[in-house]
Design a protein around this motif. Structure first.
Motif, mmCIF file in Angstrom:
data_model
loop_
_atom_site.group_PDB
_atom_site.id
_atom_site.type_symbol
_atom_site.label_atom_id
_atom_site.label_comp_id
_atom_site.label_asym_id
_atom_site.label_seq_id
_atom_site.Cartn_x
_atom_site.Cartn_y
_atom_site.Cartn_z
ATOM 1 N N HIS A 130 81.582 58.611 68.371
ATOM 2 C CA HIS A 130 81.251 58.337 66.970
ATOM 3 C C HIS A 130 79.773 57.971 66.886
ATOM 4 C CE1 HIS A 130 85.563 58.205 66.024
ATOM 5 N NE2 HIS A 130 85.666 57.646 67.218
ATOM 6 N N HIS A 131 79.047 58.718 66.058
ATOM 7 C CA HIS A 131 77.607 58.520 65.870
ATOM 8 C C HIS A 131 77.327 57.982 64.469
ATOM 9 C CE1 HIS A 131 75.733 60.635 69.336
ATOM 10 N NE2 HIS A 131 76.919 61.211 69.394
ATOM 11 N N ALA A 132 76.266 57.190 64.361
ATOM 12 C CA ALA A 132 75.733 56.773 63.063
ATOM 13 C C ALA A 132 74.398 57.476 62.887
ATOM 14 C CB ALA A 132 75.553 55.264 63.018
ATOM 15 N N GLY A 133 74.103 57.822 61.653
ATOM 16 C CA GLY A 133 72.928 58.633 61.355
ATOM 17 C C GLY A 133 71.610 57.898 61.407
ATOM 18 N N GLY A 134 70.590 58.626 61.069
ATOM 19 C CA GLY A 134 69.218 58.141 61.036
ATOM 20 C C GLY A 134 68.367 59.210 60.386
ATOM 21 N N HIS A 135 67.185 59.408 60.924
ATOM 22 C CA HIS A 135 66.279 60.405 60.379
ATOM 23 C C HIS A 135 65.590 61.109 61.543
ATOM 24 C CE1 HIS A 135 64.343 61.997 56.784
ATOM 25 N NE2 HIS A 135 63.225 62.058 57.484
ATOM 26 N N GLY A 136 65.522 62.448 61.501
ATOM 27 C CA GLY A 136 64.925 63.228 62.574
ATOM 28 C C GLY A 136 63.603 63.845 62.154
ATOM 29 N N PHE A 137 62.676 63.936 63.131
ATOM 30 C CA PHE A 137 61.345 64.486 62.890
ATOM 31 C C PHE A 137 61.041 65.569 63.911
ATOM 32 C CE2 PHE A 137 61.295 60.130 61.454
ATOM 33 C CZ PHE A 137 60.651 60.198 60.217
ATOM 34 N N LEU A 138 60.494 66.682 63.449
ATOM 35 C CA LEU A 138 59.985 67.744 64.302
ATOM 36 C C LEU A 138 58.474 67.671 64.189
ATOM 37 C CD1 LEU A 138 60.601 70.243 66.060
ATOM 38 C CD2 LEU A 138 60.542 71.596 63.952
ATOM 39 N N VAL A 139 57.791 67.439 65.324
ATOM 40 C CA VAL A 139 56.347 67.203 65.277
ATOM 41 C C VAL A 139 55.586 68.155 66.187
ATOM 42 C CG1 VAL A 139 56.569 64.755 64.688
ATOM 43 C CG2 VAL A 139 56.459 65.426 67.080
ATOM 44 N N GLU A 140 54.335 68.400 65.777
ATOM 45 C CA GLU A 140 53.405 69.167 66.598
ATOM 46 C C GLU A 140 52.581 68.205 67.440
ATOM 47 O OE1 GLU A 140 51.290 71.588 63.729
ATOM 48 O OE2 GLU A 140 52.770 73.185 63.992
ATOM 49 N N ARG A 141 51.838 68.749 68.372
ATOM 50 C CA ARG A 141 51.034 67.951 69.298
ATOM 51 C C ARG A 141 50.089 66.996 68.578
ATOM 52 N NH1 ARG A 141 49.550 68.182 74.729
ATOM 53 N NH2 ARG A 141 50.929 69.961 75.062
#
Length: 186
Positions: A130-141
């Motif tokens: 069971h996971h709880a959410g959050g916020h994800g980021f895809l970033v460049e260098r």
């Protein structure tokens, strides 16, 4: 869990990734190889510890070193998990990007089924995670956020751990399930 990223127009800058300081928490992402992998617990019957270590290792891979070959430390050779996650790591590496999450966490790990070795095969353990959410980021260098998204508030996953006789545990497959879905042994 398979995540597909559809890059969008850069919108914001992510927090800058600082060089790793052994006395401080590691940065959320890095490109210089300075953040060492977390330890992997791949033996024993403490499946909560095993899964949580695998989760930390996977998050380290996508945030610090998206090398598809390193996934073999937690993925079963030829398994769905290894194959699909290696593709995602290649995607990140080919584009020189990193992915990290803020606030997401494993809430609970339950053993849903335990199966003894059959012939030349080792044991299998199915976990309901069971996971709880959050916020994800895809970033460049350079720290530019090229995509971001909320991670679902709650999600449940069926995780199959496999082992060769006397060998370490590895993830064979991960599938999303609802909180009341039953696990069926085939």
């Amino acid at each position: 869990m398979t995540t597909t990223f559809a890059p969008t127009v850069p919108t914001t800058a992510a927090p800058a990734a600082a060089p790793a300081d052994p006395a401080a928490d590691p940065p959320p992402y890095s490109f210089d190889g300075s953040v060492p992998p977390p330890p992997v617990v791949d033996r024993g019957d403490d499946f909560d510890a095993v899964y949580r270590s695998f989760e930390r290792y996977l998050k380290w891979l996508v945030a610090h070193r998206p090398d598809p070959e390193l996934l073999r430390a937690i993925g079963w050779k030829g398994g769905e998990f290894l194959t699909s996650r290696q593709e995602g790591l290649r995607w990140l590496a080919d584009r020189d990007r990193r992915y990290y999450e803020v606030g997401s966490r494993v809430e609970r790990v339950e053993v849903a089924g335990r199966y003894e070795p059959l012939g030349p095969f080792g044991p299998r353990v199915d976990l309901r995670v069971h996971h709880a959410g959050g916020h994800g980021f895809l970033v460049e260098r350079d720290g530019t956020v090229v995509d971001e998204a909320d991670v679902p508030d709650q999600s449940t996953w069926l995780v199959s751990l496999l082992s060769s006789p006397g060998g370490p545990w590895r993830i064979g497959a991960i599938y999303p399930v609802g909180p009341t879905d039953t696990v069926v042994e085939l």
